[in-house]
Design an enzyme around this catalytic site. Structure first.
Site, PDB file in Angstrom:
ATOM      1  N   HIS A 110       0.857  -1.186   0.000  1.00 35.77           N
ATOM      2  CA  HIS A 110       0.000   0.000   0.000  1.00 35.77           C
ATOM      3  C   HIS A 110       0.890   1.231   0.000  1.00 35.77           C
ATOM      4  O   HIS A 110       1.920   1.257   0.670  1.00 35.77           O
ATOM      5  CB  HIS A 110      -0.898   0.005   1.251  1.00 35.77           C
TER       6      HIS A 110
ATOM      7  N   ASP B  84      -7.700  -5.582   0.152  1.00 37.70           N
ATOM      8  CA  ASP B  84      -8.123  -6.535  -0.879  1.00 37.70           C
ATOM      9  C   ASP B  84      -7.708  -7.978  -0.572  1.00 37.70           C
ATOM     10  O   ASP B  84      -8.117  -8.895  -1.286  1.00 37.70           O
ATOM     11  CB  ASP B  84      -7.539  -6.133  -2.247  1.00 37.70           C
TER      12      ASP B  84
HETATM   13  C1  LIG Z   1      -7.853  -0.831  -2.441  1.00 31.42           C
HETATM   14  C2  LIG Z   1      -6.458  -0.737  -2.878  1.00 31.42           C
HETATM   15  O1  LIG Z   1      -6.165  -0.116  -3.847  1.00 31.42           O
HETATM   16  S1  LIG Z   1      -5.260  -1.476  -1.912  1.00 31.42           S
HETATM   17  C3  LIG Z   1      -3.974  -1.884  -3.061  1.00 31.42           C
HETATM   18  C4  LIG Z   1      -4.406  -3.011  -3.968  1.00 31.42           C
HETATM   19  N1  LIG Z   1      -3.345  -3.377  -4.911  1.00 31.42           N
HETATM   20  C5  LIG Z   1      -2.648  -4.532  -4.795  1.00 31.42           C
HETATM   21  O2  LIG Z   1      -2.844  -5.337  -3.909  1.00 31.42           O
HETATM   22  C6  LIG Z   1      -1.635  -4.759  -5.883  1.00 31.42           C
HETATM   23  C7  LIG Z   1      -0.295  -5.156  -5.304  1.00 31.42           C
HETATM   24  N2  LIG Z   1       0.356  -4.022  -4.676  1.00 31.42           N
HETATM   25  C8  LIG Z   1       1.031  -3.079  -5.397  1.00 31.42           C
HETATM   26  O3  LIG Z   1       1.132  -3.190  -6.620  1.00 31.42           O
HETATM   27  C9  LIG Z   1       1.624  -1.886  -4.683  1.00 31.42           C
HETATM   28  O4  LIG Z   1       1.941  -2.231  -3.353  1.00 31.42           O
HETATM   29  C10 LIG Z   1       0.679  -0.670  -4.691  1.00 31.42           C
HETATM   30  C11 LIG Z   1       0.229  -0.341  -6.123  1.00 31.42           C
HETATM   31  C12 LIG Z   1      -0.549  -0.936  -3.856  1.00 31.42           C
HETATM   32  C13 LIG Z   1       1.407   0.528  -4.091  1.00 31.42           C
HETATM   33  O5  LIG Z   1       2.394   0.907  -4.990  1.00 31.42           O
HETATM   34  P1  LIG Z   1       3.596   1.896  -4.615  1.00 31.42           P
HETATM   35  O6  LIG Z   1       3.258   2.716  -3.446  1.00 31.42           O
HETATM   36  O7  LIG Z   1       3.962   2.620  -5.873  1.00 31.42           O
HETATM   37  O8  LIG Z   1       4.766   0.920  -4.138  1.00 31.42           O
HETATM   38  P2  LIG Z   1       5.946   0.328  -5.032  1.00 31.42           P
HETATM   39  O9  LIG Z   1       5.388  -0.406  -6.196  1.00 31.42           O
HETATM   40  O10 LIG Z   1       6.925   1.427  -5.304  1.00 31.42           O
HETATM   41  O11 LIG Z   1       6.567  -0.723  -4.008  1.00 31.42           O
HETATM   42  C14 LIG Z   1       7.625  -0.459  -3.104  1.00 31.42           C
HETATM   43  C15 LIG Z   1       8.468  -1.726  -2.997  1.00 31.42           C
HETATM   44  O12 LIG Z   1       7.671  -2.779  -2.452  1.00 31.42           O
HETATM   45  C16 LIG Z   1       7.529  -3.840  -3.408  1.00 31.42           C
HETATM   46  N3  LIG Z   1       6.125  -4.240  -3.430  1.00 31.42           N
HETATM   47  C17 LIG Z   1       5.053  -3.467  -3.223  1.00 31.42           C
HETATM   48  N4  LIG Z   1       3.942  -4.193  -3.332  1.00 31.42           N
HETATM   49  C18 LIG Z   1       4.309  -5.428  -3.621  1.00 31.42           C
HETATM   50  C19 LIG Z   1       3.603  -6.620  -3.864  1.00 31.42           C
HETATM   51  N5  LIG Z   1       2.265  -6.634  -3.832  1.00 31.42           N
HETATM   52  N6  LIG Z   1       4.284  -7.737  -4.146  1.00 31.42           N
HETATM   53  C20 LIG Z   1       5.633  -7.719  -4.187  1.00 31.42           C
HETATM   54  N7  LIG Z   1       6.368  -6.623  -3.961  1.00 31.42           N
HETATM   55  C21 LIG Z   1       5.708  -5.490  -3.679  1.00 31.42           C
HETATM   56  C22 LIG Z   1       7.919  -3.231  -4.756  1.00 31.42           C
HETATM   57  O13 LIG Z   1       8.398  -4.214  -5.636  1.00 31.42           O
HETATM   58  C23 LIG Z   1       8.966  -2.237  -4.358  1.00 31.42           C
HETATM   59  O14 LIG Z   1      10.177  -2.956  -4.105  1.00 31.42           O
HETATM   60  P3  LIG Z   1      11.609  -2.331  -4.526  1.00 31.42           P
HETATM   61  O15 LIG Z   1      11.750  -1.103  -3.672  1.00 31.42           O
HETATM   62  O16 LIG Z   1      12.558  -3.412  -4.216  1.00 31.42           O
HETATM   63  O17 LIG Z   1      11.502  -2.003  -5.983  1.00 31.42           O
HETATM   64  O1  LIG Z   2      -5.802   4.303  -0.493  1.00 24.02           O
HETATM   65  C1  LIG Z   2      -5.433   3.669  -1.496  1.00 24.02           C
HETATM   66  O2  LIG Z   2      -4.462   4.018  -2.217  1.00 24.02           O
HETATM   67  C2  LIG Z   2      -6.121   2.435  -1.898  1.00 24.02           C
HETATM   68  C3  LIG Z   2      -7.056   1.912  -0.870  1.00 24.02           C
HETATM   69  O3  LIG Z   2      -6.682   1.263   0.071  1.00 24.02           O
HETATM   70  C4  LIG Z   2      -8.472   2.232  -1.001  1.00 24.02           C
HETATM   71  O4  LIG Z   2      -8.848   2.992  -1.903  1.00 24.02           O
HETATM   72  O5  LIG Z   2      -9.277   1.742  -0.193  1.00 24.02           O
END
Ligand SMILES: CC(=O)SCCNC(=O)CCNC(=O)[C@H](O)C(C)(C)COP(=O)(O)OP(=O)(O)OC[C@H]1O[C@@H](n2cnc3c(N)ncnc32)[C@H](O)[C@@H]1OP(=O)(O)O
Ligand SMILES: O=C([O-])CC(=O)C(=O)O
Length: 388
Positions: free
Chosen positions: A266, A322
């Site tokens: 997140h 999620d």
């Molecule tokens: C309701 C919602 O929207 S909640 C979020 C739902 N989305 C997901 O579950 C998808 C999986 N998660 C992700 O893709 C990301 O964690 C996001 C999109 C939620 C957040 O993205 P960002 O804040 O941009 O984080 P970012 O992608 O830069 O991750 C930071 C580090 O953690 C790692 N990381 C973050 N999430 C994950 C993951 N789900 N699996 C593996 N590694 C991860 C990244 O690879 C990165 O590692 P690095 O620094 O070695 O390159």
């Molecule tokens: O806050 C976010 O980036 C995503 C999330 O957890 C939501 O929308 O519930």
């Protein structure tokens, strides 16, 4: 030149008093009330009014709001006809975006504009919000029947929002425990500061687009797997893993490929998402009520979360909202590709609360960019161009 921050990380894009979170402590509040207290004591209807109006309603106010919502559930047959014309193979979020946008065609007008200024008519804003929030559930549940070739099940006025949502899916009186769990799920998903879909809603709202198009913009943004679409991916991932004993080798392989673990990570939380904690607890309680067998999906999820904690916690990556929601929705008979639609139903409350707040002090969103293209050059006639 201002600094470009990819993904606008840490950049305040708005000022809001709707919800707040502390990503280091794992605290989320709506209008100051902790999410744990709302999930336990409130209803989706009451939480929606809290989000829209900024305060907990009195009994009379809540009763009037519930009545208004119940009376607004029916979707015009024209919208159902539009839905019937869509391919059953399409994603429910695509249908939802289309149907919500089309709803707006039945309520034309420029009520959002008052002499070229943003809307000052709170009655209009409230009535449109009720119309959309009430109909979101009907559209999502109707689609389940329409795409399978059946007539949709009409909403019932004697049921609350969560009960009616489950009823419109199954056609049966909802199980009281599952209905209460659905109610809590709707509360937990109703609002979350300025996430991607809420930001999309704000951008659309700031142009004085209609509330139907504001919500349609947000639905499209929620659909992506990095945001709300992750809940469907989580259950698909757990099914692929199959059993808890497969978790560790599967995880090693994914991390070696730098693949995403759905439902993990997140932007704002550097600890476990407080909503994931509540959803996990609700799932455990439900399974205990049913005799204690946790089932392979939940057991696999628990094992995956534990294994991820070892591997991903150093990066501040923990379970998000999620991760456990889909397993609960499966127990309620919701098919996986409708999980994100259920999320959208709940989040319509937050989107519209932000729309109202935006209209109260509107300025069009128009950020700047850092240009990284070619400097000025002269047009080359096509006959003088060569393939590289
Ligand atoms: C309701 C919602 O929207 S909640 C979020 C739902 N989305 C997901 O579950 C998808 C999986 N998660 C992700 O893709 C990301 O964690 C996001 C999109 C939620 C957040 O993205 P960002 O804040 O941009 O984080 P970012 O992608 O830069 O991750 C930071 C580090 O953690 C790692 N990381 C973050 N999430 C994950 C993951 N789900 N699996 C593996 N590694 C991860 C990244 O690879 C990165 O590692 P690095 O620094 O070695 O390159
Ligand atoms: O806050 C976010 O980036 C995503 C999330 O957890 C939501 O929308 O519930």
């Amino acid at each position: 030149m201002s600094e470009y921050l990819p993904g606008l990380e840490g950049v305040p894009a708005t000022q809001s008093n709707i919800s707040d979170l502390d990503g280091n402590l794992g605290i989320l509040t709506y209008r100051g009330y902790p999410i744990e207290e709302l999930a336990l004591n409130s209803t989706f209807e009451e939480t929606t009014l809290l989000l829209l109006d900024g305060r907990l309603p009195t009994a009379d106010e809540l009763a009037a709001f519930e009545k208004h919502l119940r009376a607004s559930r029916v979707v015009k047959y024209n919208v159902r006809d539009i839905m019937k014309s869509l391919p059953a193979t399409g994603h429910p979020m695509e249908m939802l975006q289309t149907a919500v946008a089309s709803l707006g065609m039945f309520y034309p007008g420029d009520e959002c504009l008052t002499g070229g200024m943003q809307c000052q008519d709170l009655n209009y804003v409230h009535n449109m919000s009720v119309k959309i929030i009430a109909r979101m559930a009907t559209i999502v549940a109707n689609w389940e029947h329409v795409r399978n070739g059946y007539d949709p099940i009409p909403p019932r006025k004697d049921l609350n929002y969560a009960e009616n949502l489950l009823y419109m899916f199954s056609g049966e009186d909802p199980d009281p425990l599952l209905a209460r769990i659905m109610d809590a799920c709707l509360i937990l998903h109703a609002e979350h500061t300025i996430n991607a879909s809420t930001f999309a809603a704000l951008v659309a709202g700031s142009t004085l687009a209609s509330p139907f198009l504001v919500v349609a913009a947000a639905v499209g943004t929620l659909a992506g797997p990095l945001h709300g679409g992750a809940n469907q991916r989580v259950v698909e991932m757990l099914k692929e893993i199959g059993r808890p004993e497969n978790v560790r080798p599967w995880l090693e392989e994914q991390l070696a490929k730098k693949a995403k673990i759905w439902g993990m990570g997140h932007r704002e939380y550097k600890v476990k998402d407080p909503r994931a904690t509540i959803l996990q607890k609700m799932m455990r309680e439900l399974m205990e009520q049913r005799g204690g067998n946790m089932g392979p999906l939940f057991e696999t999820a628990l094992a995956l979360e534990e294994a991820c904690e070892e591997k991903l916690a150093p990066k501040g990556v923990y379970a998000n909202v999620d991760f456990y929601s889909g397993i609960l929705y499966l127990e309620m008979g919701i098919p996986p590709d409708q999980f994100t639609s259920i999320f959208a139903v709940a989040r319509s409350a937050g989107w519209l609360a932000h729309w109202r707040e935006q209209l109260g002090d509107n300025r069009i969103f128009r950020p700047t960019q850092v240009y990284s293209g070619e400097s000025k050059r002269s047009y080359v006639p096509i006959s003088e161009r060569h393939a590289k």
